[in-house]
Write a protein that holds these residues in place. Structure first.
Motif, PDB file in Angstrom:
ATOM      1  N   LEU A 171       3.817   4.909  21.396  1.00 35.02           N
ATOM      2  CA  LEU A 171       2.947   6.085  21.376  1.00 35.02           C
ATOM      3  C   LEU A 171       1.699   5.804  20.547  1.00 35.02           C
ATOM      4  O   LEU A 171       0.577   6.137  20.924  1.00 35.02           O
ATOM      5  N   ARG A 172       1.922   5.146  19.411  1.00 34.04           N
ATOM      6  CA  ARG A 172       0.797   4.795  18.541  1.00 34.04           C
ATOM      7  C   ARG A 172      -0.127   3.811  19.255  1.00 34.04           C
ATOM      8  O   ARG A 172      -1.344   3.938  19.213  1.00 34.04           O
ATOM      9  N   ALA A 173       0.485   2.822  19.947  1.00 37.78           N
ATOM     10  CA  ALA A 173      -0.305   1.819  20.651  1.00 37.78           C
ATOM     11  C   ALA A 173      -1.174   2.476  21.717  1.00 37.78           C
ATOM     12  O   ALA A 173      -2.329   2.113  21.920  1.00 37.78           O
ATOM     13  N   GLU A 174      -0.585   3.483  22.370  1.00 33.35           N
ATOM     14  CA  GLU A 174      -1.316   4.195  23.410  1.00 33.35           C
ATOM     15  C   GLU A 174      -2.537   4.905  22.809  1.00 33.35           C
ATOM     16  O   GLU A 174      -3.633   4.852  23.347  1.00 33.35           O
ATOM     17  N   ARG A 175      -2.274   5.532  21.659  1.00 30.42           N
ATOM     18  CA  ARG A 175      -3.337   6.252  20.967  1.00 30.42           C
ATOM     19  C   ARG A 175      -4.451   5.310  20.531  1.00 30.42           C
ATOM     20  O   ARG A 175      -5.621   5.652  20.507  1.00 30.42           O
ATOM     21  N   LEU A 176      -4.062   4.081  20.180  1.00 26.62           N
ATOM     22  CA  LEU A 176      -5.044   3.099  19.716  1.00 26.62           C
ATOM     23  C   LEU A 176      -5.713   2.386  20.894  1.00 26.62           C
ATOM     24  O   LEU A 176      -6.614   1.579  20.689  1.00 26.62           O
ATOM     25  N   GLY A 177      -5.212   2.649  22.106  1.00 25.27           N
ATOM     26  CA  GLY A 177      -5.779   2.012  23.289  1.00 25.27           C
ATOM     27  C   GLY A 177      -5.460   0.532  23.400  1.00 25.27           C
ATOM     28  O   GLY A 177      -6.233  -0.258  23.931  1.00 25.27           O
TER      29      GLY A 177
ATOM     30  N   GLU B  40     -12.564   2.059   8.542  1.00 23.87           N
ATOM     31  CA  GLU B  40     -12.668   3.510   8.582  1.00 23.87           C
ATOM     32  C   GLU B  40     -11.529   4.009   9.452  1.00 23.87           C
ATOM     33  O   GLU B  40     -11.348   3.522  10.571  1.00 23.87           O
ATOM     34  N   MET B  41     -10.715   4.945   8.940  1.00 25.01           N
ATOM     35  CA  MET B  41      -9.593   5.476   9.727  1.00 25.01           C
ATOM     36  C   MET B  41     -10.109   6.595  10.617  1.00 25.01           C
ATOM     37  O   MET B  41     -10.663   7.578  10.138  1.00 25.01           O
ATOM     38  N   ARG B  42      -9.951   6.409  11.919  1.00 27.70           N
ATOM     39  CA  ARG B  42     -10.428   7.425  12.858  1.00 27.70           C
ATOM     40  C   ARG B  42      -9.284   7.899  13.731  1.00 27.70           C
ATOM     41  O   ARG B  42      -8.175   7.385  13.626  1.00 27.70           O
ATOM     42  N   GLY B  43      -9.566   8.845  14.577  1.00 32.00           N
ATOM     43  CA  GLY B  43      -8.521   9.366  15.452  1.00 32.00           C
ATOM     44  C   GLY B  43      -7.929   8.294  16.333  1.00 32.00           C
ATOM     45  O   GLY B  43      -6.755   8.348  16.705  1.00 32.00           O
ATOM     46  N   ASP B  44      -8.722   7.288  16.692  1.00 32.62           N
ATOM     47  CA  ASP B  44      -8.219   6.232  17.564  1.00 32.62           C
ATOM     48  C   ASP B  44      -8.011   4.934  16.798  1.00 32.62           C
ATOM     49  O   ASP B  44      -8.226   3.848  17.313  1.00 32.62           O
ATOM     50  N   GLY B  45      -7.612   5.031  15.534  1.00 29.99           N
ATOM     51  CA  GLY B  45      -7.236   3.840  14.783  1.00 29.99           C
ATOM     52  C   GLY B  45      -8.268   3.423  13.758  1.00 29.99           C
ATOM     53  O   GLY B  45      -9.215   4.156  13.461  1.00 29.99           O
ATOM     54  N   LEU B  46      -8.075   2.223  13.230  1.00 31.15           N
ATOM     55  CA  LEU B  46      -8.966   1.726  12.187  1.00 31.15           C
ATOM     56  C   LEU B  46     -10.149   1.025  12.825  1.00 31.15           C
ATOM     57  O   LEU B  46      -9.979   0.212  13.730  1.00 31.15           O
TER      58      LEU B  46
ATOM     59  N   GLY C  38       0.827  -1.199   0.000  1.00 30.81           N
ATOM     60  CA  GLY C  38       0.000   0.000   0.000  1.00 30.81           C
ATOM     61  C   GLY C  38       0.857   1.244   0.000  1.00 30.81           C
ATOM     62  O   GLY C  38       2.053   1.179   0.295  1.00 30.81           O
ATOM     63  N   ASP C  39       0.235   2.361  -0.330  1.00 27.24           N
ATOM     64  CA  ASP C  39       0.957   3.634  -0.348  1.00 27.24           C
ATOM     65  C   ASP C  39       1.432   3.983   1.057  1.00 27.24           C
ATOM     66  O   ASP C  39       0.774   3.624   2.033  1.00 27.24           O
ATOM     67  N   PRO C  40       2.529   4.718   1.174  1.00 28.98           N
ATOM     68  CA  PRO C  40       2.968   5.162   2.499  1.00 28.98           C
ATOM     69  C   PRO C  40       1.878   6.015   3.145  1.00 28.98           C
ATOM     70  O   PRO C  40       1.229   6.811   2.464  1.00 28.98           O
ATOM     71  N   GLY C  41       1.648   5.801   4.431  1.00 31.16           N
ATOM     72  CA  GLY C  41       0.683   6.623   5.161  1.00 31.16           C
ATOM     73  C   GLY C  41      -0.755   6.166   5.051  1.00 31.16           C
ATOM     74  O   GLY C  41      -1.646   6.808   5.594  1.00 31.16           O
ATOM     75  N   ILE C  42      -1.000   5.073   4.381  1.00 31.86           N
ATOM     76  CA  ILE C  42      -2.381   4.634   4.174  1.00 31.86           C
ATOM     77  C   ILE C  42      -2.927   3.959   5.439  1.00 31.86           C
ATOM     78  O   ILE C  42      -4.135   3.919   5.666  1.00 31.86           O
ATOM     79  N   GLY C  43      -2.049   3.423   6.272  1.00 31.30           N
ATOM     80  CA  GLY C  43      -2.496   2.806   7.529  1.00 31.30           C
ATOM     81  C   GLY C  43      -2.088   1.356   7.718  1.00 31.30           C
ATOM     82  O   GLY C  43      -2.688   0.640   8.521  1.00 31.30           O
ATOM     83  N   LYS C  44      -1.066   0.916   7.012  1.00 30.25           N
ATOM     84  CA  LYS C  44      -0.630  -0.488   7.121  1.00 30.25           C
ATOM     85  C   LYS C  44      -0.117  -0.797   8.521  1.00 30.25           C
ATOM     86  O   LYS C  44      -0.484  -1.813   9.121  1.00 30.25           O
ATOM     87  N   SER C  45       0.736   0.089   9.044  1.00 26.54           N
ATOM     88  CA  SER C  45       1.297  -0.157  10.374  1.00 26.54           C
ATOM     89  C   SER C  45       0.194  -0.162  11.420  1.00 26.54           C
ATOM     90  O   SER C  45       0.196  -0.983  12.340  1.00 26.54           O
ATOM     91  N   THR C  46      -0.754   0.748  11.272  1.00 26.85           N
ATOM     92  CA  THR C  46      -1.865   0.824  12.220  1.00 26.85           C
ATOM     93  C   THR C  46      -2.680  -0.468  12.191  1.00 26.85           C
ATOM     94  O   THR C  46      -2.971  -1.056  13.228  1.00 26.85           O
ATOM     95  N   LEU C  47      -3.010  -0.925  10.993  1.00 29.11           N
ATOM     96  CA  LEU C  47      -3.801  -2.148  10.835  1.00 29.11           C
ATOM     97  C   LEU C  47      -3.101  -3.338  11.482  1.00 29.11           C
ATOM     98  O   LEU C  47      -3.709  -4.104  12.238  1.00 29.11           O
TER      99      LEU C  47
HETATM  100  P1  TYD Z   1       0.341   4.351   9.187  1.00 30.30           P
HETATM  101  O1  TYD Z   1      -0.236   3.143   9.792  1.00 30.30           O
HETATM  102  O2  TYD Z   1       1.605   4.881   9.819  1.00 30.30           O
HETATM  103  O3  TYD Z   1       0.582   4.185   7.622  1.00 30.30           O
HETATM  104  P2  TYD Z   1       1.621   3.242   6.842  1.00 30.30           P
HETATM  105  O4  TYD Z   1       2.194   2.297   7.793  1.00 30.30           O
HETATM  106  O5  TYD Z   1       0.785   2.617   5.771  1.00 30.30           O
HETATM  107  O6  TYD Z   1       2.645   4.159   6.252  1.00 30.30           O
HETATM  108  O7  TYD Z   1      -0.803   5.446   9.208  1.00 30.30           O
HETATM  109  C1  TYD Z   1      -0.483   6.759   9.090  1.00 30.30           C
HETATM  110  C2  TYD Z   1      -1.680   7.654   8.931  1.00 30.30           C
HETATM  111  O8  TYD Z   1      -2.826   7.262   9.631  1.00 30.30           O
HETATM  112  C3  TYD Z   1      -1.281   9.002   9.445  1.00 30.30           C
HETATM  113  O9  TYD Z   1      -1.437   9.909   8.384  1.00 30.30           O
HETATM  114  C4  TYD Z   1      -2.178   9.288  10.567  1.00 30.30           C
HETATM  115  C5  TYD Z   1      -3.314   8.348  10.399  1.00 30.30           C
HETATM  116  N1  TYD Z   1      -3.820   7.822  11.700  1.00 30.30           N
HETATM  117  C6  TYD Z   1      -5.085   8.174  12.113  1.00 30.30           C
HETATM  118  O10 TYD Z   1      -5.801   8.915  11.463  1.00 30.30           O
HETATM  119  N2  TYD Z   1      -5.558   7.652  13.294  1.00 30.30           N
HETATM  120  C7  TYD Z   1      -4.795   6.835  14.082  1.00 30.30           C
HETATM  121  O11 TYD Z   1      -5.254   6.389  15.136  1.00 30.30           O
HETATM  122  C8  TYD Z   1      -3.479   6.500  13.627  1.00 30.30           C
HETATM  123  C9  TYD Z   1      -2.596   5.603  14.428  1.00 30.30           C
HETATM  124  C10 TYD Z   1      -3.038   7.007  12.422  1.00 30.30           C
END
Ligand code: TYD
Ligand code: MG
Length: 457
Positions: A131-137, A265-271, A93-102
């Motif tokens: 920090l991300r884990a904390e944000r995701l709870g 759905e990407m939200r402030g507290d994760g997917l 996936g594109d950078p920043g799309i949310g792979k690490s979060t998922l």
């Molecule tokens: P990330 O998982 O770092 O993307 P990748 O690994 O694919 O590069 O996600 C980064 C984006 O997601 C960043 O622009 C911020 C957004 N985001 C949220 O909107 N909510 C969240 O809870 C998190 C962790 C990220």
């Protein structure tokens, strides 16, 4: 003796030339030729000293592959019902799309259900991941976290465990390096060698391994394409910046269907998983204005209803503009040509804009009829009936052809409160049980005749 010669082999298409050049003569890609040693002449190189393989029959009992739920139902659906031990999955996936979060969310869910999950981050320091884990709870989940890019260290860490972990995540494959190779991390040879070693580790140990791969456009680092053939499952995480929706799409799957999608759905507290995407895509619908038609589409085994919006306006330009988002532009050109030629709608002097609401990309040919309905509705300035859905493939003659999964599409529409459906006249499969009022049409001109006042059609 075999004479060693060198050849320059394209890493994209496999074309081979005797001389290096910046551009591949086969596929015209830049900087993809890599020197390889080959031997052209010499004795027969058929291997000797093999053993006889005992051949088996196809019909022997095979136990179902055991699966471990990843804890995210949408992810499980895409990979075919859960993680298969010993399998390798590539998530591109594109950078920043949310792979690490998922994947961090999946690792946490898995760890919380009593399995072992290890997450190696090569891009972010452990503090950032925490920090991300904390944000995701999910900071309290017992995930093993490591910030490492050396393949040797990762393998040593993994093989040092008494029992293999259930899930290992490598984020990302492009940051890994193996000391066996001299090239820099992210090059084709490094990415390929590291992936190969990790896939072998997965098969040997029984751990499911997930490799994250960034899609790159400039070719500076090797994209996920170079490892697609090695892994069992290839998933792409898509979406665009303007929308919160993210689609996880299987493009290859040795353990399940390869056309399933998962919606998040990407939200402030994760997917957040979206169990009923149709409700989401139809969310803020304004069904009183002309140019909007609801399409009952299929993504894998799941029906998804989306709104197709069209705007047809007289053009001041000599060559009118055609713009389309979420659909194939050549498909739009085809539908426009059929409306023009077979239904006598003078669209040639109009600008045409077509948009699939919600950021979904449609590839289902059944969208033709819905797109045509939206176009005709906008052209004539007549809103379509609010409770009506559309599906059907338009052929070049203007005939409406039946499509697959018709009863599934109708069922989903009924569930969401729609009351009528405009569908192909030849309903191929059993659709008798539907509560929707079926409006069957055989030719596209049947549709235009209903919408267009006689003087315009
Ligand atoms: P990330 O998982 O770092 O993307 P990748 O690994 O694919 O590069 O996600 C980064 C984006 O997601 C960043 O622009 C911020 C957004 N985001 C949220 O909107 N909510 C969240 O809870 C998190 C962790 C990220
Ligand atoms: Mg990342």
């Amino acid at each position: 003796m075999a004479r060693a010669t060198t050849a320059y082999v394209c890493q994209e298409c496999g074309a081979s030339t005797a001389q290096w050049s910046g551009k591949c003569p086969g596929c015209s890609a830049w900087n993809t030729l890599v020197e390889e040693v080959t031997s052209k002449s010499g004795p027969d190189r058929t291997p000797t000293g093999g053993k006889v393989v005992a051949l088996q029959t196809l019909d022997a009992e095979v136990p179902d592959a055991p699966r471990i739920s990843s804890g995210l139902a949408e992810l499980d659906r895409v990979i075919g019902g859960g993680l298969v031990p010993g399998s390798a999955i590539l998530v591109g996936g594109d950078p920043g799309i949310g792979k690490s979060t998922l994947l961090l969310q999946a690792a946490a869910a898995l760890a919380n259900s009593g399995h072992t999950a290890i997450y190696f981050s090569g891009e972010e320091a452990t503090a950032q991941v925490r920090l991300r884990a904390e944000r995701l709870g999910i900071a309290s989940a017992p995930v093993g976290l490591g910030a490492e890019t050396g393949l040797a260290h990762i393998l040593k860490t993994l093989s040092g465990k008494e029992t293999a972990p259930d899930l290992v995540i490598i984020d990302s494959i492009q940051t890994l390096w193996s000391d066996q190779l001299e090239s820099a991390p992210g090059t084709v040879s490094q990415v390929r060698a590291c992936a190969q070693t990790l896939v072998r580790y997965a098969k040997r140990s029984g751990a499911a391994i997930v490799l994250v791969g960034h899609v790159t456009k400039d070719g500076q680092i090797a994209g996920p394409k170079v490892v697609e053939h090695m892994v069992d499952t290839v998933l792409y995480f898509e979406g665009d910046g303007a929308h919160q929706y993210r689609i996880l799409r299987a493009v290859k799957n040795r353990f399940g269907p390869s056309d399933e999608i998962g919606v998040f759905e990407m939200r402030g507290d994760g997917l957040r998983e979206v169990a009923n995407p149709s409700e989401l895509f139809l969310g803020e619908r304004d069904n009183t204005s002309p140019g909007a038609a609801v399409f009952a589409g299929m993504e894998g085994t799941r029906p998804i209803l989306v709104e197709i919006q069209a705007l047809v306006a007289p053009s001041p330009l000599g060559t009118p503009r055609r713009a389309v988002v979420g659909w194939d532009s050549s498909r739009l050109a085809m539908v426009l040509a059929v409306l023009d030629t077979r239904c006598a709608l003078q669209l040639g002097t109009h600008d045409v804009y077509l948009n699939v609401a919600g950021g979904l990309k449609i590839t289902d040919p059944a969208a033709d009829l819905a797109a045509a309905a939206a176009l005709v509705s906008s052209f004539c300035g007549v809103a379509l009936p609010a409770g009506n859905i559309y599906f059907g493939e338009v052929s070049l003659s203007g005939a409406i052809r039946p499509v697959g999964h018709m009863s599934g599409r109708l069922k989903e529409a009924e569930k969401l409160g729609f009351t009528a459906a405009t569908v192909p006249a030849k309903l191929g499969e059993d659709t008798g049980g539907t509560g929707l009022q079926l409006d069957t049409i055989a030719h596209l001109s049947d549709l235009t005749a209903r919408l267009a006042p006689p003087e315009r059609a």
